[in-house]
Design an enzyme around this catalytic site. Structure first.
Site, PDB file in Angstrom:
ATOM      1  N   SER A  59       0.805  -1.224   0.000  1.00 37.75           N
ATOM      2  CA  SER A  59       0.000   0.000   0.000  1.00 37.75           C
ATOM      3  C   SER A  59       0.843   1.280   0.000  1.00 37.75           C
ATOM      4  O   SER A  59       0.495   2.233  -0.702  1.00 37.75           O
ATOM      5  CB  SER A  59      -0.969  -0.010   1.178  1.00 37.75           C
ATOM      6  OG  SER A  59      -1.916  -1.047   0.985  1.00 37.75           O
ATOM      7  N   LYS A  82      -8.794  -6.436  10.801  1.00 35.58           N
ATOM      8  CA  LYS A  82      -9.895  -6.053   9.910  1.00 35.58           C
ATOM      9  C   LYS A  82     -11.288  -6.254  10.511  1.00 35.58           C
ATOM     10  O   LYS A  82     -12.195  -5.485  10.227  1.00 35.58           O
ATOM     11  CB  LYS A  82      -9.807  -6.855   8.598  1.00 35.58           C
ATOM     12  CG  LYS A  82      -8.671  -6.433   7.713  1.00 35.58           C
ATOM     13  CD  LYS A  82      -8.548  -7.330   6.496  1.00 35.58           C
ATOM     14  CE  LYS A  82      -9.190  -6.725   5.299  1.00 35.58           C
ATOM     15  NZ  LYS A  82      -8.768  -7.329   4.025  1.00 35.58           N
ATOM     16  N   ASN A  85     -11.542  -2.375   5.691  1.00 36.23           N
ATOM     17  CA  ASN A  85     -10.124  -2.236   5.327  1.00 36.23           C
ATOM     18  C   ASN A  85      -9.700  -0.777   5.217  1.00 36.23           C
ATOM     19  O   ASN A  85      -8.531  -0.499   4.973  1.00 36.23           O
ATOM     20  CB  ASN A  85      -9.766  -3.025   4.064  1.00 36.23           C
ATOM     21  CG  ASN A  85     -10.274  -2.389   2.784  1.00 36.23           C
ATOM     22  OD1 ASN A  85     -11.083  -1.464   2.812  1.00 36.23           O
ATOM     23  ND2 ASN A  85      -9.813  -2.886   1.656  1.00 36.23           N
ATOM     24  N   ASP A 143     -12.630  -3.981  -0.908  1.00 38.11           N
ATOM     25  CA  ASP A 143     -12.123  -5.168  -1.618  1.00 38.11           C
ATOM     26  C   ASP A 143     -13.082  -5.604  -2.733  1.00 38.11           C
ATOM     27  O   ASP A 143     -12.639  -5.995  -3.813  1.00 38.11           O
ATOM     28  CB  ASP A 143     -11.920  -6.336  -0.645  1.00 38.11           C
ATOM     29  CG  ASP A 143     -10.646  -6.182   0.174  1.00 38.11           C
ATOM     30  OD1 ASP A 143      -9.794  -5.345  -0.189  1.00 38.11           O
ATOM     31  OD2 ASP A 143     -10.503  -6.894   1.186  1.00 38.11           O
TER      32      ASP A 143
END
Ligand code: NAP
Length: 279
Positions: free
Chosen positions: A21, A70, A91, A107
């Site tokens: 990320s 999460k 997330n 996602d």
């Protein structure tokens, strides 16, 4: 620009060093000429709540959350987006101007967008889908396929009970089959998805035969290391269109970047290359 805000964001996890990320978000910041930083936030589970509560005080615009936080993070949010609620995990956290915390899960968006990037006219209602696996990635993918109008999602998992639990939650369009039925279950599908870890770097290949799969069916793999799993290679060689997991990884980051930095970023060949070079 002297008056431009410096925006802080990051990814909170334990461990988190492997996360791509920072590469993705820092690339976009440079591309769009924005001032800010996206950093790794290694936070142990016992410190997680304190860390989350500290985000507004530290001036963070928000953060991504990853394993093992999460699911836990959901109950610390002031608001959870309905899609994230249905997925049972978040997330992305966005700090609001009043310091409250909003949670999202991108996602599913990332997955569907990765299919559309490969096939712009892709439609969820084109026919049944077969999903292999019933873990975290499967939850997001099955739910997003249902939301896109999939008439039927055949769900096959090594541990049948986990697939059954998902079906019980997501309703009658999800049909559970035994792991031993995975090859026959390919007959007549419009989409085949691997969400198991089989085929990932360091794991054995996914043991399937594609003989019953229609040639026009789209074949996708959530795995992105390697970019072409044996499943995708075999599908490509018999003429099926294929999509690897890199598009899902990159696309899930886009709405978060938009929420924090105010720009919906694009996925360019350069970004793909920069991320691939970290593999
Ligand atoms: P997970 O929750 O741990 O689920 C793993 C799945 O793999 C389960 O369904 C498990 O079945 C199955 N599995 C494990 N060993 C197996 C075996 N020997 N034979 C058959 N099935 C087996 O993991 P996850 O988070 O869903 O991740 C799954 C994959 O998706 C990983 O490769 C991950 O890298 C990828 N992923 C990609 C993205 C992306 O952005 N592209 C996002 C998330 C995940 P059991 O229930 O029987 O154990």
């Amino acid at each position: 620009m002297a008056d431009q805000k410096f925006v802080l964001a990051g990814v909170m996890g334990w461990p988190v060093a492997h996360s791509r990320s920072p590469v993705i978000h820092n690339h976009w910041m440079a591309q769009y000429g924005l001032r800010g930083a996206y950093v790794l936030l290694p936070v142990q589970p016992e410190n997680f709540e304190a860390a989350i509560r500290g985000l507004p005080a530290l001036g963070f615009a928000g953060c991504n959350v990853t394993i093992p936080h999460k699911v836990n993070a959901m109950k610390m949010m002031d608001f959870v987006d309905p899609v994230a609620k249905a997925m049972g995990a978040i997330n992305t956290i966005v700090v609001q101007p009043d310091g409250s915390l909003h949670g999202y899960n991108n996602d599913g968006f990332g997955y569907i967008q990765s299919l559309r990037d490969a096939q712009p006219d892709w439609r969820g209602d084109a026919g049944p889908a077969l999903v292999l696996g019933a873990g975290g990635a499967a939850r997001a993918i099955v739910l997003s396929l249902l939301n896109e109008g999939a008439p039927e999602v055949r769900l096959v998992n090594r541990t049948r009970e986990k697939a059954q639990a998902l079906a019980d939650e997501f309703g009658p369009r999800v049909k559970v089959l035994d792991w031993a039925e995975r090859n026959d279950a390919m007959a007549g599908v419009a989409l085949l998805v691997n969400t198991t870890n089989q085929g990932m770097h360091g794991q054995p290949e996914l043991a399937v035969s594609l003989a019953a799969l229609p040639e026009q069916a789209l074949v996708s793999d959530a795995i992105y290391i390697p970019l072409e799993t044996a499943l995708l290679k075999n599908a490509r060689l018999r003429g099926n269109p294929v999509v690897n997991g890199l598009g899902m990884l990159l696309n899930q980051a886009r709405p978060a970047f938009k929420a924090w930095f105010g720009v919906m970023p694009e996925i360019t060949p350069t970004l793909r290359q920069v991320v691939i070079e970290t593999f």
